[in-house]
Design a protein around this motif. Structure first.
Motif, PDB file in Angstrom:
ATOM      1  N   UNK A 127       0.829  -1.209   0.000  1.00  9.58           N
ATOM      2  CA  UNK A 127       0.000   0.000   0.000  1.00  9.58           C
ATOM      3  C   UNK A 127       0.862   1.257   0.000  1.00  9.58           C
ATOM      4  N   UNK A 128       1.952   1.242   0.761  1.00 10.10           N
ATOM      5  CA  UNK A 128       2.849   2.400   0.816  1.00 10.10           C
ATOM      6  C   UNK A 128       3.491   2.654  -0.546  1.00 10.10           C
ATOM      7  N   UNK A 129       3.956   1.581  -1.202  1.00  9.47           N
ATOM      8  CA  UNK A 129       4.583   1.748  -2.514  1.00  9.47           C
ATOM      9  C   UNK A 129       3.572   2.222  -3.551  1.00  9.47           C
ATOM     10  N   UNK A 130       2.356   1.680  -3.490  1.00 12.52           N
ATOM     11  CA  UNK A 130       1.323   2.142  -4.414  1.00 12.52           C
ATOM     12  C   UNK A 130       0.993   3.611  -4.176  1.00 12.52           C
ATOM     13  N   UNK A 131       0.952   4.000  -2.914  1.00  2.34           N
ATOM     14  CA  UNK A 131       0.648   5.391  -2.604  1.00  2.34           C
ATOM     15  C   UNK A 131       1.704   6.327  -3.178  1.00  2.34           C
ATOM     16  N   UNK A 132       2.974   5.937  -3.026  1.00  2.00           N
ATOM     17  CA  UNK A 132       4.049   6.756  -3.580  1.00  2.00           C
ATOM     18  C   UNK A 132       3.970   6.812  -5.100  1.00  2.00           C
ATOM     19  N   UNK A 133       3.633   5.663  -5.715  1.00  2.39           N
ATOM     20  CA  UNK A 133       3.507   5.643  -7.174  1.00  2.39           C
ATOM     21  C   UNK A 133       2.368   6.513  -7.666  1.00  2.39           C
ATOM     22  N   UNK A 134       1.209   6.441  -6.970  1.00  2.00           N
ATOM     23  CA  UNK A 134       0.078   7.273  -7.378  1.00  2.00           C
ATOM     24  C   UNK A 134       0.370   8.753  -7.165  1.00  2.00           C
ATOM     25  N   UNK A 135       1.073   9.058  -6.079  1.00  2.00           N
ATOM     26  CA  UNK A 135       1.423  10.466  -5.850  1.00  2.00           C
ATOM     27  C   UNK A 135       2.359  10.978  -6.940  1.00  2.00           C
ATOM     28  N   UNK A 136       3.288  10.096  -7.366  1.00  2.00           N
ATOM     29  CA  UNK A 136       4.191  10.510  -8.438  1.00  2.00           C
ATOM     30  C   UNK A 136       3.410  10.774  -9.727  1.00  2.00           C
ATOM     31  N   UNK A 137       2.393   9.952  -9.991  1.00  2.00           N
ATOM     32  CA  UNK A 137       1.569  10.183 -11.175  1.00  2.00           C
ATOM     33  C   UNK A 137       0.867  11.539 -11.102  1.00  2.00           C
ATOM     34  N   UNK A 138       0.388  11.868  -9.912  1.00  2.00           N
ATOM     35  CA  UNK A 138      -0.294  13.149  -9.754  1.00  2.00           C
ATOM     36  C   UNK A 138       0.651  14.334  -9.935  1.00  2.00           C
ATOM     37  N   UNK A 139       1.799  14.260  -9.274  1.00  2.00           N
ATOM     38  CA  UNK A 139       2.706  15.411  -9.287  1.00  2.00           C
ATOM     39  C   UNK A 139       3.448  15.575 -10.610  1.00  2.00           C
ATOM     40  N   UNK A 140       3.487  14.517 -11.432  1.00  2.00           N
ATOM     41  CA  UNK A 140       4.257  14.594 -12.680  1.00  2.00           C
ATOM     42  C   UNK A 140       3.427  15.046 -13.879  1.00  2.00           C
ATOM     43  N   UNK A 141       2.125  15.264 -13.683  1.00  2.00           N
ATOM     44  CA  UNK A 141       1.284  15.668 -14.808  1.00  2.00           C
ATOM     45  C   UNK A 141       1.381  17.186 -15.034  1.00  2.00           C
ATOM     46  N   UNK A 142       1.650  17.506 -16.291  1.00  2.00           N
ATOM     47  CA  UNK A 142       1.798  18.925 -16.651  1.00  2.00           C
ATOM     48  C   UNK A 142       0.838  19.371 -17.744  1.00  2.00           C
TER      49      UNK A 142
END
Length: 334
Positions: free
Chosen positions: A77-92
């Motif tokens: 769950x922690x790794x998925x959370x970090x991955x989803x957060x990266x998806x959010x923050x990397x969208x431009x």
């Protein structure tokens, strides 16, 4: 498309990782102590015997397995959370939305809804060809979501009709269709008056940008140090609750102290019973005590002999020995 059968770790991984760690600690306490307690208070002799065996630690390995399984699920769950957060923050922009895979597109949409307060279930039923990708729950309402990352094709009315049929079949409250592109005029006319929301790429991007502006306060749960501290705290509590560890922590004060090198070890003092005074004989009388005192002889040391007296004593001693040798018969020897 059939739903993949989930394991216990998958269920824990779908939760927030602090919830998974707390569930692991509750499972440890319940298996290690709860089973034995329930069996011991049942009143059945056989169940009480099984409860005493459970209290002795027979289920301890299963408790640790459940604890470690929840920790693994929390890690996922922690790794998925970090991955989803990266998806959010990397969208431009729309270009970054189109550059990701369809699996990442579904994860991004799910995370966007999760940050809006929805409980998100990733069903795994949609795939690349359609179906329900996400199930949202909020305020007692259930919403079905399908994601379409079509780059050069509009979403037609057929897809919208299928989702409306799933809404009726599963008794859901609403439907959301998230697409990278746009929708045909027929699809837009079909949703009028129905609980169906059509979200195109621009709407999704605006939602993501709004979430990016207010996600700084949630960074703490994405840091590895917080996750490691949570795992160590749960394991430490489990170790303290273990009977052997508790016995070591609550050992009695009577123990051998380790002395410095070269000094003897101090052993614990053993209790010594107090000595009882001997009672005087009850038959002793004053008369017998007086008689014993009168019959008691007191001896005094002789005064030392002078030189002449000592020589005279030695002379008499020699004469006595000669007389003794003459008068005493010799013993026969064989």
């Amino acid at each position: 498309m059939a739903k993949r059968r989930e394991s216990g770790i998958d269920v824990v991984a779908s939760m927030s990782w602090p919830v998974g760690l707390g569930l692991g600690l509750i499972a440890f306490i319940g298996i290690r102590y709860g089973i034995g307690w329930l069996l011991s208070v049942s009143g059945n002799p056989l169940l009480s015997l099984a409860g005493s065996q459970a209290a002795s630690g027979i289920y301890a390995p299963f408790a640790w397995i459940a604890m470690l399984g929840c920790c693994i699920g929390a890690l996922v769950s922690f790794l998925k959370r970090r991955g989803r957060r990266h998806l959010l923050t990397s969208q431009t922009g729309l270009g970054s939305l189109g550059a990701m895979s369809w699996q990442e597109f579904e994860q991004l949409a799910g995370e966007a809804f999760r940050r809006q307060g929805y409980a998100v279930e990733e069903t795994g039923q949609g795939g690349a060809d359609g179906g329900i990708d996400l199930v949202l729950r909020k305020g007692g309402m259930t919403t079905l979501v399908q994601c379409k990352q079509w780059r050069s094709q509009q979403v037609g009315v057929k897809i919208v009709r299928e989702m409306f049929g799933l809404l009726v079949d599963q008794g859901a409250d609403a439907v959301k269709i998230v697409a990278l592109g746009e929708y045909t005029p027929d699809a837009q006319r079909f949703v009028r008056g129905k609980p169906i929301e059509l979200m195109d790429g621009r709407t999704l991007l605006a939602t993501v940008m709004k979430i990016q502006a207010r996600t700084e306060s949630e960074v703490a749960l994405d840091k590895p140090v917080y996750f490691a501290a949570g795992v160590l705290t749960c394991l430490l509590i489990a170790l303290i609750l273990s009977p052997r560890s508790a016995q070591r922590l609550t050992a009695p004060d009577a123990h051998v102290e380790v002395s410095a090198p070269g000094t003897p070890a101090q052993l614990p003092a053993l209790p010594i019973a107090p000595l009882r005074p001997m009672a005087a004989p009850a038959t002793a009388t004053v008369a017998t005590q007086h008689a014993a005192a009168t019959n008691q002889k007191i001896y005094q040391a002789d005064t030392p002999l002078s030189g002449e007296e000592l020589r005279a004593w030695e002379k008499r001693n020699r004469e006595s020995m000669k007389i003794l040798e003459k008068t005493t018969p010799e013993l026969e020897t064989k």
